[in-house]
Design a protein around this motif. Sequence first.
Motif, PDB file in Angstrom:
ATOM      1  N   TRP A  70       7.103  10.473   7.537  1.00 50.48           N
ATOM      2  CA  TRP A  70       7.587   9.393   8.391  1.00 50.48           C
ATOM      3  C   TRP A  70       8.944   8.861   7.966  1.00 50.48           C
ATOM      4  O   TRP A  70       9.556   8.089   8.690  1.00 50.48           O
ATOM      5  N   GLY A  71       9.392   9.230   6.783  1.00 44.26           N
ATOM      6  CA  GLY A  71      10.699   8.727   6.387  1.00 44.26           C
ATOM      7  C   GLY A  71      10.999   8.873   4.913  1.00 44.26           C
ATOM      8  O   GLY A  71      10.217   9.447   4.149  1.00 44.26           O
ATOM      9  N   PRO A  72      12.141   8.326   4.522  1.00 41.38           N
ATOM     10  CA  PRO A  72      12.610   8.450   3.139  1.00 41.38           C
ATOM     11  C   PRO A  72      11.850   7.531   2.187  1.00 41.38           C
ATOM     12  O   PRO A  72      11.116   6.636   2.610  1.00 41.38           O
ATOM     13  N   ALA A  73      12.067   7.745   0.896  1.00 43.59           N
ATOM     14  CA  ALA A  73      11.511   6.849  -0.119  1.00 43.59           C
ATOM     15  C   ALA A  73      12.106   5.453   0.092  1.00 43.59           C
ATOM     16  O   ALA A  73      13.253   5.311   0.524  1.00 43.59           O
ATOM     17  N   ASN A  74      11.320   4.432  -0.190  1.00 43.40           N
ATOM     18  CA  ASN A  74      11.747   3.043  -0.021  1.00 43.40           C
ATOM     19  C   ASN A  74      11.209   2.186  -1.139  1.00 43.40           C
ATOM     20  O   ASN A  74      10.106   2.434  -1.641  1.00 43.40           O
ATOM     21  N   ALA A  75      11.956   1.154  -1.471  1.00 42.11           N
ATOM     22  CA  ALA A  75      11.488   0.124  -2.407  1.00 42.11           C
ATOM     23  C   ALA A  75      11.881  -1.209  -1.785  1.00 42.11           C
ATOM     24  O   ALA A  75      13.062  -1.499  -1.602  1.00 42.11           O
ATOM     25  N   ASP A 103       0.848  -1.195   0.000  1.00 41.08           N
ATOM     26  CA  ASP A 103       0.000   0.000   0.000  1.00 41.08           C
ATOM     27  C   ASP A 103       0.880   1.240   0.000  1.00 41.08           C
ATOM     28  O   ASP A 103       1.832   1.338   0.783  1.00 41.08           O
ATOM     29  N   GLY A 104       0.584   2.182  -0.868  1.00 40.47           N
ATOM     30  CA  GLY A 104       1.323   3.427  -0.943  1.00 40.47           C
ATOM     31  C   GLY A 104       2.500   3.406  -1.905  1.00 40.47           C
ATOM     32  O   GLY A 104       3.106   4.436  -2.169  1.00 40.47           O
ATOM     33  N   VAL A 105       2.821   2.227  -2.417  1.00 44.45           N
ATOM     34  CA  VAL A 105       3.933   2.104  -3.361  1.00 44.45           C
ATOM     35  C   VAL A 105       3.425   2.435  -4.761  1.00 44.45           C
ATOM     36  O   VAL A 105       2.351   1.985  -5.163  1.00 44.45           O
ATOM     37  N   GLY A 106       4.204   3.217  -5.502  1.00 47.93           N
ATOM     38  CA  GLY A 106       3.826   3.584  -6.858  1.00 47.93           C
ATOM     39  C   GLY A 106       4.058   2.456  -7.838  1.00 47.93           C
ATOM     40  O   GLY A 106       4.641   1.415  -7.498  1.00 47.93           O
ATOM     41  N   ASP A 107       3.633   2.661  -9.070  1.00 45.86           N
ATOM     42  CA  ASP A 107       3.812   1.662 -10.125  1.00 45.86           C
ATOM     43  C   ASP A 107       5.286   1.338 -10.366  1.00 45.86           C
ATOM     44  O   ASP A 107       5.615   0.280 -10.886  1.00 45.86           O
ATOM     45  N   GLU A 118      16.691   9.323  -0.482  1.00 41.18           N
ATOM     46  CA  GLU A 118      16.925  10.478   0.381  1.00 41.18           C
ATOM     47  C   GLU A 118      15.752  10.649   1.345  1.00 41.18           C
ATOM     48  O   GLU A 118      14.607  10.419   0.973  1.00 41.18           O
ATOM     49  N   PRO A 119      16.038  11.074   2.569  1.00 40.31           N
ATOM     50  CA  PRO A 119      14.931  11.280   3.517  1.00 40.31           C
ATOM     51  C   PRO A 119      14.051  12.454   3.103  1.00 40.31           C
ATOM     52  O   PRO A 119      14.495  13.367   2.411  1.00 40.31           O
ATOM     53  N   ALA A 120      12.801  12.396   3.537  1.00 43.50           N
ATOM     54  CA  ALA A 120      11.871  13.491   3.282  1.00 43.50           C
ATOM     55  C   ALA A 120      12.352  14.721   4.046  1.00 43.50           C
ATOM     56  O   ALA A 120      12.992  14.619   5.087  1.00 43.50           O
ATOM     57  N   SER A 121      12.043  15.899   3.541  1.00 44.68           N
ATOM     58  CA  SER A 121      12.378  17.138   4.244  1.00 44.68           C
ATOM     59  C   SER A 121      11.589  17.201   5.541  1.00 44.68           C
ATOM     60  O   SER A 121      10.469  16.694   5.624  1.00 44.68           O
ATOM     61  N   ASP A 122      12.177  17.830   6.540  1.00 43.91           N
ATOM     62  CA  ASP A 122      11.453  18.010   7.794  1.00 43.91           C
ATOM     63  C   ASP A 122      10.267  18.923   7.551  1.00 43.91           C
ATOM     64  O   ASP A 122      10.397  19.935   6.849  1.00 43.91           O
ATOM     65  N   PRO A 123       9.105  18.584   8.118  1.00 46.35           N
ATOM     66  CA  PRO A 123       7.953  19.453   7.925  1.00 46.35           C
ATOM     67  C   PRO A 123       8.235  20.824   8.551  1.00 46.35           C
ATOM     68  O   PRO A 123       8.887  20.926   9.575  1.00 46.35           O
ATOM     69  N   VAL A 124       7.737  21.840   7.920  1.00 43.94           N
ATOM     70  CA  VAL A 124       7.910  23.200   8.446  1.00 43.94           C
ATOM     71  C   VAL A 124       6.891  23.401   9.545  1.00 43.94           C
ATOM     72  O   VAL A 124       5.697  23.161   9.361  1.00 43.94           O
ATOM     73  N   GLU A 125       7.377  23.823  10.716  1.00 44.42           N
ATOM     74  CA  GLU A 125       6.456  24.041  11.838  1.00 44.42           C
ATOM     75  C   GLU A 125       5.508  25.178  11.530  1.00 44.42           C
ATOM     76  O   GLU A 125       5.891  26.187  10.934  1.00 44.42           O
ATOM     77  N   MET A 171       7.922   3.580  -2.664  1.00 41.96           N
ATOM     78  CA  MET A 171       7.080   4.340  -1.746  1.00 41.96           C
ATOM     79  C   MET A 171       7.721   5.721  -1.626  1.00 41.96           C
ATOM     80  O   MET A 171       8.881   5.821  -1.220  1.00 41.96           O
ATOM     81  N   PRO A 172       7.006   6.787  -2.000  1.00 40.15           N
ATOM     82  CA  PRO A 172       7.602   8.129  -1.935  1.00 40.15           C
ATOM     83  C   PRO A 172       7.962   8.531  -0.501  1.00 40.15           C
ATOM     84  O   PRO A 172       7.357   8.058   0.454  1.00 40.15           O
ATOM     85  N   ALA A 173       8.945   9.408  -0.387  1.00 36.52           N
ATOM     86  CA  ALA A 173       9.291   9.968   0.919  1.00 36.52           C
ATOM     87  C   ALA A 173       8.074  10.694   1.479  1.00 36.52           C
ATOM     88  O   ALA A 173       7.262  11.236   0.734  1.00 36.52           O
ATOM     89  N   ASN A 174       7.931  10.668   2.778  1.00 35.31           N
ATOM     90  CA  ASN A 174       6.825  11.359   3.422  1.00 35.31           C
ATOM     91  C   ASN A 174       7.278  11.813   4.810  1.00 35.31           C
ATOM     92  O   ASN A 174       8.461  11.696   5.142  1.00 35.31           O
TER      93      ASN A 174
END
Length: 131
Positions: A102-107, A89-93, A122-129, A97-100
């Motif tokens: 919760w963490g970096p992109a993964n396959a 679930d959440g993995v593209g074609d 690469e890890p996802a950018s930290d969300p801006v507070e 799995m895109p970075a979000n």
Amino acid sequence: MLATLPAFSSFSVLDIDEAAHFYGDVLGLSTSVARGMLTLTLGSGAHVLVYPKPHHEPASHTVLMFPTDDIVTTVEWARSRGVVFEMLDGVGDDGIMPANEWGPANAWFRDPSGNWLSIVGEPASDPVEGS
């Protein structure tokens, strides 16, 4: 004291010859077999011991991760060598799995014994507070 010891990780497989083929010939890792066990030498120089277990059950967690700064190219390379990526679930074609937040992109993919492995981008950018 333990911090100065040359620690290593390990996991089990059903068949050492099959694992040696997969990790060496398919994934391209440096491998050696001694005393019925397989040693993987990772790009970092670290070693992982892979041992046979007659009643092996695949780990339910990821046992080995391959970080890359170009996950798309790395996944395409692995796929060209016969690696099949898990379509969770959440993995593209493309199998990624895109970075979000919760963490970096993964396959994710599995070795012949069913153990989970992943290519990590690469890890996802930290969300801006406050946004």
